[in-house]
Design a protein around this motif. Structure first.
Motif, short mmCIF file in Angstrom:
data_model
loop_
_atom_site.label_atom_id
_atom_site.label_comp_id
_atom_site.label_asym_id
_atom_site.label_seq_id
_atom_site.Cartn_x
_atom_site.Cartn_y
_atom_site.Cartn_z
N VAL A 28 0.87 -1.18 0.00
CA VAL A 28 0.00 0.00 0.00
C VAL A 28 0.90 1.23 0.00
O VAL A 28 1.78 1.36 0.85
CB VAL A 28 -0.92 0.02 1.24
N PHE A 33 -4.40 2.90 -0.41
CA PHE A 33 -5.11 1.81 -1.09
C PHE A 33 -4.13 0.83 -1.72
O PHE A 33 -3.03 1.23 -2.14
CB PHE A 33 -6.00 2.36 -2.21
N GLY A 37 -5.09 2.40 -5.53
CA GLY A 37 -6.50 2.74 -5.70
C GLY A 37 -7.08 2.38 -7.05
O GLY A 37 -8.22 2.72 -7.35
N ALA A 63 -13.28 5.78 -4.01
CA ALA A 63 -13.11 5.65 -2.56
C ALA A 63 -14.37 5.16 -1.87
O ALA A 63 -14.31 4.64 -0.77
CB ALA A 63 -12.66 6.99 -1.98
N THR A 66 -15.24 -0.07 -1.92
CA THR A 66 -14.01 -0.73 -1.49
C THR A 66 -14.28 -2.10 -0.90
O THR A 66 -15.42 -2.45 -0.57
CB THR A 66 -13.27 0.12 -0.43
N GLU A 68 -11.85 -5.11 1.67
CA GLU A 68 -10.62 -5.43 2.39
C GLU A 68 -10.13 -6.81 2.00
O GLU A 68 -10.92 -7.74 1.86
CB GLU A 68 -10.87 -5.40 3.90
N THR A 73 -6.99 -2.12 1.71
CA THR A 73 -8.25 -1.70 1.11
C THR A 73 -8.07 -1.59 -0.39
O THR A 73 -7.17 -0.90 -0.86
CB THR A 73 -8.69 -0.34 1.68
N PHE A 74 -8.92 -2.28 -1.12
CA PHE A 74 -8.94 -2.21 -2.58
C PHE A 74 -10.11 -1.34 -3.00
O PHE A 74 -11.19 -1.43 -2.41
CB PHE A 74 -9.12 -3.61 -3.19
N ALA A 75 -9.92 -0.51 -4.00
CA ALA A 75 -10.99 0.37 -4.51
C ALA A 75 -11.44 -0.15 -5.88
O ALA A 75 -10.64 -0.72 -6.64
CB ALA A 75 -10.48 1.80 -4.63
N PRO A 172 -7.86 6.88 -5.90
CA PRO A 172 -9.21 6.60 -6.33
C PRO A 172 -10.00 7.89 -6.59
O PRO A 172 -9.73 8.91 -6.00
CB PRO A 172 -9.80 5.82 -5.17
#
Length: 174
Positions: A28, A33, A37, A63, A66, A68, A73-75, A172
């Motif tokens: 990250v 992200f 992001g 944003a 998302t 986890e 955290t993936f967007a 993001p």
């Protein structure tokens, strides 16, 4: 080496490959992200450039959409892509926890650049610079084989060293 030892070694190799061994949490950057992001599911719908040619631009995530996975955290650009990811996150998350594929092939952990990507055998790989992409593309299967072998021995807590040169995330999107 006895047959029993060979069988155990083979079973361990299969288990490692089947579980997609992780050498730590997802990389990250300062965006907060994974993959800076960008929508990891969207890569799989983009047309790939030929080896040696640039890839299409990555798709920024939002944003507000998302999920986890692997400590990050993936967007995503759409709810549909988020749902596809949640159904099989290991399929869409980049290999080597988002670190540079060629760097891992050389035994290190450096950040992956979401603009320098390639899908190989339905897996997402990132690299750090255009020059590195050139080296990686000289022998993609060999580099993947070396990276897979190295990845299992890289310390999980070892941080990625360096930053992505000349990269500013556009993701993001809010």
């Amino acid at each position: 080496m006895t047959r029993f030892t060979l069988a155990l070694a083979s079973a361990a190799t299969v288990l490692t490959l089947a579980t997609g061994a992780l050498a730590g949490e997802q990389y990250v950057d300062d965006t907060g992200f994974a993959v800076s992001g960008y929508d990891v599911v969207a890569y799989f719908g983009l047309p790939q450039g030929a080896v040696g040619a640039p890839q299409p631009a990555a798709v920024p995530g939002k944003a507000s959409i998302t999920a986890e996975y692997n400590g990050a955290t993936f967007a995503f650009s759409s709810e549909e892509n988020r749902e596809r990811f949640l159904a099989d996150p290991a399929r869409y998350a980049p290999q080597y926890d988002g670190h540079c594929a060629y760097g891992v092939a050389k035994g290190g952990k450096v950040p992956g650049n979401p603009d320098l990507w390639r899908i190989v055998d339905d897996k997402l790989y990132l690299n750090i610079t255009r020059n590195v992409v050139g080296f990686w593309e000289e022998d993609i299967p060999g580099n993947i084989n070396r990276a897979d072998g190295n990845w299992v021995s890289i310390e999980p807590d070892a941080p990625a060293t360096g930053a992505i040169p000349q990269f500013t995330s556009a993701a993001p999107v809010k």
